[in-house]
Write a protein that holds these residues in place. Structure first.
Motif, PDB file in Angstrom:
ATOM      1  N   LEU A  26       0.870  -1.187  -0.025  1.00  0.00           N
ATOM      2  CA  LEU A  26      -0.042  -0.270   0.063  1.00  0.00           C
ATOM      3  C   LEU A  26       0.860   1.334  -0.033  1.00  0.00           C
ATOM      4  O   LEU A  26       0.928   1.884   0.832  1.00  0.00           O
ATOM      5  CB  LEU A  26      -0.954  -0.245   1.089  1.00  0.00           C
ATOM      6  N   ALA A  27       1.492   1.473  -1.183  1.00  0.00           N
ATOM      7  CA  ALA A  27       2.289   2.593  -1.102  1.00  0.00           C
ATOM      8  C   ALA A  27       1.413   4.077  -0.880  1.00  0.00           C
ATOM      9  O   ALA A  27       0.302   4.168  -1.448  1.00  0.00           O
ATOM     10  CB  ALA A  27       2.807   2.773  -2.633  1.00  0.00           C
ATOM     11  N   THR A  28       1.903   4.875  -0.079  1.00  0.00           N
ATOM     12  CA  THR A  28       1.061   5.986   0.394  1.00  0.00           C
ATOM     13  C   THR A  28       1.609   7.506  -0.389  1.00  0.00           C
ATOM     14  O   THR A  28       1.387   8.482  -0.091  1.00  0.00           O
ATOM     15  CB  THR A  28       1.202   6.512   1.756  1.00  0.00           C
ATOM     16  N   ALA A  29       2.614   7.214  -1.532  1.00  0.00           N
ATOM     17  CA  ALA A  29       3.071   8.395  -2.096  1.00  0.00           C
ATOM     18  C   ALA A  29       1.946   9.002  -2.946  1.00  0.00           C
ATOM     19  O   ALA A  29       1.350   8.330  -3.557  1.00  0.00           O
ATOM     20  CB  ALA A  29       4.279   7.916  -2.917  1.00  0.00           C
ATOM     21  N   ARG A  30       1.677  10.409  -2.867  1.00  0.00           N
ATOM     22  CA  ARG A  30       0.912  10.894  -3.693  1.00  0.00           C
ATOM     23  C   ARG A  30       1.145  10.760  -5.366  1.00  0.00           C
ATOM     24  O   ARG A  30       2.130  10.660  -5.697  1.00  0.00           O
ATOM     25  CB  ARG A  30       0.761  12.346  -3.346  1.00  0.00           C
ATOM     26  N   LEU A  31       0.002  10.632  -5.848  1.00  0.00           N
ATOM     27  CA  LEU A  31      -0.134  10.608  -7.491  1.00  0.00           C
ATOM     28  C   LEU A  31      -0.269  11.822  -7.963  1.00  0.00           C
ATOM     29  O   LEU A  31      -1.166  12.638  -7.466  1.00  0.00           O
ATOM     30  CB  LEU A  31      -1.191   9.542  -7.777  1.00  0.00           C
ATOM     31  N   GLN A  32       0.453  11.774  -9.072  1.00  0.00           N
ATOM     32  CA  GLN A  32       0.149  13.096  -9.992  1.00  0.00           C
ATOM     33  C   GLN A  32      -0.797  12.860 -11.005  1.00  0.00           C
ATOM     34  O   GLN A  32      -0.507  11.953 -11.815  1.00  0.00           O
ATOM     35  CB  GLN A  32       1.449  13.579 -10.488  1.00  0.00           C
ATOM     36  N   HIS A  33      -2.045  13.476 -10.813  1.00  0.00           N
ATOM     37  CA  HIS A  33      -2.842  13.058 -11.796  1.00  0.00           C
ATOM     38  C   HIS A  33      -2.671  13.382 -13.306  1.00  0.00           C
ATOM     39  O   HIS A  33      -3.070  12.679 -14.317  1.00  0.00           O
ATOM     40  CB  HIS A  33      -4.203  13.634 -11.456  1.00  0.00           C
ATOM     41  N   GLU A  34      -1.990  14.791 -13.554  1.00  0.00           N
ATOM     42  CA  GLU A  34      -1.584  15.185 -14.931  1.00  0.00           C
ATOM     43  C   GLU A  34      -0.817  14.060 -15.577  1.00  0.00           C
ATOM     44  O   GLU A  34       0.319  13.709 -14.893  1.00  0.00           O
ATOM     45  CB  GLU A  34      -1.030  16.466 -14.734  1.00  0.00           C
ATOM     46  N   GLY A  35      -1.204  13.315 -16.450  1.00  0.00           N
ATOM     47  CA  GLY A  35      -0.318  12.567 -17.282  1.00  0.00           C
ATOM     48  C   GLY A  35      -0.527  11.137 -16.905  1.00  0.00           C
ATOM     49  O   GLY A  35       0.029  10.217 -17.392  1.00  0.00           O
ATOM     50  N   SER A  36      -1.233  10.911 -15.533  1.00  0.00           N
ATOM     51  CA  SER A  36      -1.424   9.605 -15.014  1.00  0.00           C
ATOM     52  C   SER A  36      -2.525   8.781 -16.470  1.00  0.00           C
ATOM     53  O   SER A  36      -3.446   9.466 -16.980  1.00  0.00           O
ATOM     54  CB  SER A  36      -2.082   9.659 -13.751  1.00  0.00           C
ATOM     55  N   PHE A  37      -2.307   7.600 -16.199  1.00  0.00           N
ATOM     56  CA  PHE A  37      -3.209   6.813 -17.009  1.00  0.00           C
ATOM     57  C   PHE A  37      -4.607   6.872 -16.760  1.00  0.00           C
ATOM     58  O   PHE A  37      -5.285   6.575 -17.625  1.00  0.00           O
ATOM     59  CB  PHE A  37      -2.597   5.306 -17.117  1.00  0.00           C
ATOM     60  N   TRP A  38      -5.003   7.483 -15.682  1.00  0.00           N
ATOM     61  CA  TRP A  38      -6.323   7.494 -15.314  1.00  0.00           C
ATOM     62  C   TRP A  38      -6.855   9.009 -15.596  1.00  0.00           C
ATOM     63  O   TRP A  38      -8.049   9.189 -14.903  1.00  0.00           O
ATOM     64  CB  TRP A  38      -6.850   6.911 -14.114  1.00  0.00           C
ATOM     65  N   ALA A  39      -6.176   9.888 -16.027  1.00  0.00           N
ATOM     66  CA  ALA A  39      -6.798  11.112 -15.981  1.00  0.00           C
ATOM     67  C   ALA A  39      -7.837  11.301 -16.804  1.00  0.00           C
ATOM     68  O   ALA A  39      -8.615  12.476 -16.574  1.00  0.00           O
ATOM     69  CB  ALA A  39      -5.641  12.064 -16.796  1.00  0.00           C
ATOM     70  N   GLU A  40      -8.246  10.542 -17.699  1.00  0.00           N
ATOM     71  CA  GLU A  40      -9.376  10.722 -18.442  1.00  0.00           C
ATOM     72  C   GLU A  40     -10.496   9.777 -18.030  1.00  0.00           C
ATOM     73  O   GLU A  40     -11.447   9.549 -18.534  1.00  0.00           O
ATOM     74  CB  GLU A  40      -9.072  10.381 -19.834  1.00  0.00           C
ATOM     75  N   GLY A  41     -10.258   9.131 -16.778  1.00  0.00           N
ATOM     76  CA  GLY A  41     -11.247   8.225 -16.142  1.00  0.00           C
ATOM     77  C   GLY A  41     -10.872   6.701 -16.288  1.00  0.00           C
ATOM     78  O   GLY A  41     -10.105   6.495 -17.109  1.00  0.00           O
ATOM     79  N   LEU A  42     -11.762   5.833 -15.830  1.00  0.00           N
ATOM     80  CA  LEU A  42     -11.303   4.413 -16.041  1.00  0.00           C
ATOM     81  C   LEU A  42     -12.594   3.546 -16.041  1.00  0.00           C
ATOM     82  O   LEU A  42     -13.677   4.022 -15.505  1.00  0.00           O
ATOM     83  CB  LEU A  42     -10.597   3.906 -14.904  1.00  0.00           C
ATOM     84  N   LYS A  43     -12.543   2.450 -16.832  1.00  0.00           N
ATOM     85  CA  LYS A  43     -13.867   1.787 -17.041  1.00  0.00           C
ATOM     86  C   LYS A  43     -13.843   0.779 -15.954  1.00  0.00           C
ATOM     87  O   LYS A  43     -12.949  -0.171 -15.708  1.00  0.00           O
ATOM     88  CB  LYS A  43     -13.879   1.131 -18.487  1.00  0.00           C
ATOM     89  N   PHE A  44     -15.059   0.911 -14.940  1.00  0.00           N
ATOM     90  CA  PHE A  44     -15.280  -0.062 -14.062  1.00  0.00           C
ATOM     91  C   PHE A  44     -16.743  -0.143 -13.596  1.00  0.00           C
ATOM     92  O   PHE A  44     -17.194   0.948 -13.416  1.00  0.00           O
ATOM     93  CB  PHE A  44     -14.453   0.247 -12.763  1.00  0.00           C
ATOM     94  N   SER A  45     -17.409  -1.303 -13.583  1.00  0.00           N
ATOM     95  CA  SER A  45     -18.585  -1.137 -12.764  1.00  0.00           C
ATOM     96  C   SER A  45     -18.746  -2.819 -11.970  1.00  0.00           C
ATOM     97  O   SER A  45     -18.316  -3.671 -12.894  1.00  0.00           O
ATOM     98  CB  SER A  45     -19.637  -1.418 -13.958  1.00  0.00           C
ATOM     99  N   CYS A  46     -19.232  -2.606 -11.081  1.00  0.00           N
ATOM    100  CA  CYS A  46     -19.287  -3.841 -10.320  1.00  0.00           C
ATOM    101  C   CYS A  46     -20.129  -5.064 -10.788  1.00  0.00           C
ATOM    102  O   CYS A  46     -21.367  -4.671 -11.107  1.00  0.00           O
ATOM    103  CB  CYS A  46     -19.632  -3.616  -8.870  1.00  0.00           C
ATOM    104  N   THR A  47     -19.904  -6.118 -10.997  1.00  0.00           N
ATOM    105  CA  THR A  47     -20.498  -7.050 -11.686  1.00  0.00           C
ATOM    106  C   THR A  47     -21.313  -8.105 -10.639  1.00  0.00           C
ATOM    107  O   THR A  47     -21.876  -8.922 -10.957  1.00  0.00           O
ATOM    108  CB  THR A  47     -19.773  -8.241 -12.700  1.00  0.00           C
ATOM    109  N   GLY A  48     -20.917  -8.031  -9.262  1.00  0.00           N
ATOM    110  CA  GLY A  48     -21.179  -8.774  -8.327  1.00  0.00           C
ATOM    111  C   GLY A  48     -20.740 -10.227  -8.458  1.00  0.00           C
ATOM    112  O   GLY A  48     -21.202 -11.133  -7.816  1.00  0.00           O
ATOM    113  N   CYS A  49     -19.450 -10.482  -9.063  1.00  0.00           N
ATOM    114  CA  CYS A  49     -18.847 -11.753  -9.094  1.00  0.00           C
ATOM    115  C   CYS A  49     -18.370 -12.220  -7.777  1.00  0.00           C
ATOM    116  O   CYS A  49     -18.252 -13.380  -7.723  1.00  0.00           O
ATOM    117  CB  CYS A  49     -17.492 -11.428  -9.935  1.00  0.00           C
TER     118      CYS A  49
END
Length: 421
Positions: A39-62
């Motif tokens: 559990l790294a607690t270093a702060r993430l820089q959002h600019e340029g991160s791979f999820w800056a435009e969002g991520l695809k996720f929906s819980c399927t209840g698996c």
């Protein structure tokens, strides 16, 4: 100025054991995960991160996130809420569900009825959580954990295709107890999650994790039972204050805090730095609840029963909070979100104390009761929802100070004292 009243039993326990102050971890630990994660607690820089435009996720209840190698922990308040939900004596809950107790944190047993490593609260169908509304933040913030957001490869590695998916190939990842995985990540039908939602959950997880204790030495249940008992009593007294006192006299807090949508939170420590750290966590927690419920007038009451016994100390702290700490905290939260103002005018803050006094008023002025509560209390609320909610409810405010002054002052004092007993 009136003497601060605190529940005598609480004061005795506090004096005997220095207030049950938790030891907070400033470093990452490797224990708070069903995925055996770092559990790294270093702060993430959002600019340029791979999820800056969002991520695809929906819980399927698996249910796969509940069957993976790792550990599930509840902090004291989460465990207290769980006990209330299960409606069992705390000793029975500990005997049935608890594997380990560390500084008020509770490690939950794995199920003996299901397959190896499955959470004890997983339904027998292996897909649904039996305590979903009372699950800990560890579970609520998945999959927006630091390890998974550290790189795009980590995020992709966590994704799984359902066993019956026609998209599976020979190279597709196969779920295992050791490696885990989630069908909802990058699922073909998943929604695109906004980066603010990702950021809020990511920071909420880090703030939550930072309260995890240094020591992992097990302790006897007695201390946990005392903490839970105090926490529940403080919440009960605060609910009585709102329902029997504030609502009866239609005090200003009722205009902005609907008890149906208010989270009662208790911090048993006394250190100012610890309170600020807890406040940061509560801000993210409230914002995360705002994502889950985008309509209701959500608020949080953070009670500080062992801090600021003297009103003068509380008043000085309030000034510091309003003038410097809260603006710095808001700037910090906004700066972490790549310049997009998460907070803006979203939150409002309010302070209450058993001996609250408005400046420039006589000590016996009845209006002081507008700011008085059973314990030193900080209120956070999502501000812009209040007017639209009250308008939709057809709410009409009343003047709480009509009537005979002397009898009303006596009634105010008696009710508040009764609530605090």
């Amino acid at each position: 100025m009136k003497k601060v009243l605190l529940v005598s039993a609480f004061a005795i326990l506090f004096s005997l054991d220095n207030g049950f102050t938790q030891i907070f971890s400033l470093n990452s630990l490797n224990h708070l995960s069903r995925h055996g994660t770092s559990l790294a607690t270093a702060r993430l820089q959002h600019e340029g991160s791979f999820w800056a435009e969002g991520l695809k996720f929906s819980c399927t209840g698996c249910g796969k996130c509940c069957k993976t190698d790792g550990e599930v922990w509840f902090d004291t308040e989460e465990f207290s809420d769980l006990i209330g939900h299960l409606k069992l004596p705390i000793s029975d809950v500990i005997a049935i569900y608890v594997d380990k107790i560390v500084s008020g944190w509770v490690k939950i047993k794995d199920s003996k009825e299901l397959e190896k490593g499955q959470c004890i609260f997983l339904e027998k169908d292996g897909r649904r959580c039996s305590i979903y509304d009372f699950r800990p933040q560890q579970c609520r913030t998945y999959p927006y954990w630091p390890r998974l957001l550290a790189s795009e490869s980590n995020w992709i590695k966590e994704s799984l295709l359902p066993e019956d998916s026609t998209l599976r190939t020979a190279e597709s990842k196969v779920w295992s107890f050791e490696d885990g995985g989630c069908e909802g990540i990058n699922h073909p039908d998943a929604v695109l999650v906004h980066r603010n939602t990702i950021h809020i959950n990511h920071e909420l997880y880090k703030s939550y994790h930072d309260t995890f204790p240094y020591s992992l030495t097990s302790e006897l249940p007695d201390r946990l039972i005392s903490k839970v008992d105090i926490t529940q009593r403080i919440k009960s007294a605060t609910i009585d204050w709102l329902s029997l006192f504030a609502m009866k006299y239609d005090l200003p807090i009722i205009k902005t805090c609907d008890i149906r949508f208010t989270s009662m939170r208790v911090f048993l420590g006394t250190g100012k730095n610890q309170i600020v750290s807890r406040l940061r966590y509560e801000v993210y927690r409230l914002l995360a609840k705002g994502i889950e419920d985008p309509i209701s007038p959500l608020s949080t009451l953070l009670m500080l029963p062992f801090a600021f016994v003297r009103y003068q100390d509380f008043e000085e702290w309030q000034v510091q909070m309003v003038n410097s700490v809260i603006p710095m905290l808001c700037d910090e939260i906004n700066s972490e979100s790549n310049g997009e103002r998460i907070l803006s005018n979203e939150l409002e803050w309010e302070f209450f104390h058993p001996s609250y006094c408005y400046p420039g008023h006589d000590d016996k002025d009845i209006r002081h009761f507008e700011g008085r509560s059973p314990f030193p209390t900080l209120v956070l609320r999502i501000a812009h929802r209040i007017p639209q909610y009250r308008n939709s409810e057809g709410y009409e405010g009343k003047n709480p100070f009509l009537g005979d002054y002397d009898s009303q002052l006596k009634d105010f004092s008696e009710i508040l004292y009764k609530v605090m007993r």
